[in-house]
Motif scaffolding. Structure first.
Motif, PDB file in Angstrom:
ATOM      1  N   VAL A   1       0.625  -1.322   0.149  1.00  0.00           N
ATOM      2  CA  VAL A   1       0.021  -0.058  -0.262  1.00  0.00           C
ATOM      3  C   VAL A   1       0.931   1.433  -0.037  1.00  0.00           C
ATOM      4  N   PRO A   2       1.697   1.404  -0.941  1.00  0.00           N
ATOM      5  CA  PRO A   2       2.751   2.606  -0.934  1.00  0.00           C
ATOM      6  C   PRO A   2       2.003   3.960  -1.170  1.00  0.00           C
ATOM      7  N   THR A   3       2.373   4.844  -0.402  1.00  0.00           N
ATOM      8  CA  THR A   3       2.083   6.173  -0.338  1.00  0.00           C
ATOM      9  C   THR A   3       2.863   7.178  -1.601  1.00  0.00           C
ATOM     10  N   PHE A   4       2.312   8.343  -1.648  1.00  0.00           N
ATOM     11  CA  PHE A   4       3.080   9.369  -2.590  1.00  0.00           C
ATOM     12  C   PHE A   4       2.991   9.217  -4.150  1.00  0.00           C
ATOM     13  N   GLY A   5       2.081   8.074  -4.251  1.00  0.00           N
ATOM     14  CA  GLY A   5       1.791   7.851  -5.721  1.00  0.00           C
ATOM     15  C   GLY A   5       0.873   8.872  -6.251  1.00  0.00           C
ATOM     16  N   ASN A   6       1.422   9.588  -7.490  1.00  0.00           N
ATOM     17  CA  ASN A   6       0.494  10.353  -8.405  1.00  0.00           C
ATOM     18  C   ASN A   6       0.087  11.594  -7.602  1.00  0.00           C
ATOM     19  N   HIS A   7       0.924  12.504  -7.234  1.00  0.00           N
ATOM     20  CA  HIS A   7       0.597  13.517  -6.279  1.00  0.00           C
ATOM     21  C   HIS A   7      -0.692  14.312  -6.991  1.00  0.00           C
ATOM     22  N   PRO A   8      -0.503  14.716  -8.288  1.00  0.00           N
ATOM     23  CA  PRO A   8      -1.558  15.404  -8.881  1.00  0.00           C
ATOM     24  C   PRO A   8      -2.970  14.929  -8.720  1.00  0.00           C
ATOM     25  N   LEU A   9      -3.030  13.668  -8.597  1.00  0.00           N
ATOM     26  CA  LEU A   9      -4.365  13.017  -8.529  1.00  0.00           C
ATOM     27  C   LEU A   9      -4.590  12.984  -6.896  1.00  0.00           C
ATOM     28  N   ARG A  10      -3.539  12.628  -6.112  1.00  0.00           N
ATOM     29  CA  ARG A  10      -3.808  12.610  -4.710  1.00  0.00           C
ATOM     30  C   ARG A  10      -4.242  13.830  -4.126  1.00  0.00           C
ATOM     31  N   LEU A  11      -3.896  14.737  -4.691  1.00  0.00           N
ATOM     32  CA  LEU A  11      -4.527  16.314  -4.288  1.00  0.00           C
ATOM     33  C   LEU A  11      -5.783  16.386  -4.462  1.00  0.00           C
TER      34      LEU A  11
END
Length: 329
Positions: free
Chosen positions: A216-226
């Motif tokens: 379950v890695p974090t920090f993936g695809n910041h534009p979408l995460r935002l």
């Protein structure tokens, strides 16, 4: 798509099916993305880590667990645990080595990261700066929602970059303590959540790692995460971006999915369909972008208690061991 009864004010499955999740892309890399990370890696490799091993704190699952300290970039002294196979006392060689990252909040003990994926293995379980009982550093917050914003105004000061360096320096410390593990491709990496995201950022530039497993890695695809509400550290970044839109340019250099596009080593990703803390689209973006051999294990949920969780954890442990047995020399 996954469906669980929950009390969150948003959908932790984010309305996406598995087919949609396996199509989530990675953002393009800045032109100097690789140069930025290689320079940071080169600096970390120059650090004299001066590891010191403490007395045995526990013995279980075929390993003796010691406290350990080492020096990382900026002269910061960090702690953690060192697991050595009991067989080493009888002069049996250590055949495998692992660096094991932790989730946001750090670790107070080795916990479920031991037993190790393979027999005759050694591992270092570092607490990166600011996190966990042995990673506390003056001036760096130890609460995830504050830690994730520390130094975020600049790519050069952002704490996440130094946390990645802490993993590289942990690898150096492990190889110094266990010389049999020296050389390219001799180490495996394990990381969950925060540790999974850090791992994706660390792995492309360090040839000491031969295989990796990210959960379950974090920090993936910041534009979408935002654009996605969550209950994890990403929510603090979303709120910060609301008043500091320029942070988007910094986050481009710390995108685990972007970095995954540079990862050539075999990698197993366990990604969840439902996760209130790390939005699944970002997790799958990391897997989807991997440039080398890759394997996907789909979990029903992450960061969430549900019926059948124990069996799924057992399945992940078995898959991890089989994966490293296949790809580790």
């Amino acid at each position: 798509m996954a469906s669980f009864v929950h009390g969150f004010p948003f959908d932790p499955a984010y309305g996406r099916t598995l087919d949609e999740l396996t199509a989530v892309p990675a953002p393009p890399a800045p032109d100097d993305f690789a140069d930025f990370w290689r320079a940071r890696h080169d600096a970390a490799r120059e650090v004299v880590t001066d590891p010191e091993v403490g007395p045995v704190e526990d013995e279980r699952d075929g390993v003796r667990i010691h406290g350990v300290t080492y020096t990382s970039v900026g002269g910061v002294r960090l702690g953690g645990w060192l697991a050595l196979p009991v067989e080493s006392a009888a002069a049996e060689p250590v055949r495998h080595g692992f660096v094991i990252g932790h989730g946001y909040g750090g670790r107070a003990e080795p916990g479920p990261d031991v037993p190790l994926p393979l027999p005759s293995a050694a591992a270092i379980l570092p607490c990166v700066r600011g996190m966990g009982s042995r990673g506390l550093v003056a001036g760096i917050p130890d609460v995830s929602a504050e830690h994730v914003l520390h130094g975020i105004a600049s790519r050069d000061s952002y704490v996440i970059g130094d946390c990645v360096a802490d993993l590289w320096c942990a690898a150096s410390a492990l190889q110094e303590l266990v010389p049999e593990l020296g050389g390219p491709g001799r180490l495996g990496y394990l990381g969950e959540s925060f540790g999974g995201g850090l791992g994706a950022l660390a792995l492309p530039w360090d040839d000491r790692f031969g295989a990796a497993q990210l959960t379950v890695p974090t920090f993936g695809n910041h534009p979408l995460r935002l654009t996605l509400p969550c209950a994890g550290s990403g929510e603090a970044v979303r709120a910060y971006r609301g008043t500091h839109p320029e942070v988007v340019d910094v986050l481009r250099y710390f995108d685990a999915a972007t970095a995954a596009g540079f990862v050539q080593l075999p990698t197993l990703v366990a990604a969840a369909l439902f996760d209130p803390s790390v939005p699944p689209p970002g997790q799958f973006a990391v897997h989807n972008a991997l440039a080398g051999e890759k394997e996907l294990l789909v979990l029903p949920a992450g960061h969430f208690e549900y019926e059948g969780l124990a069996q799924d954890v057992d399945g992940l442990v078995a898959a991890r061991s089989a994966f490293f047995a296949q790809w580790t020399a």
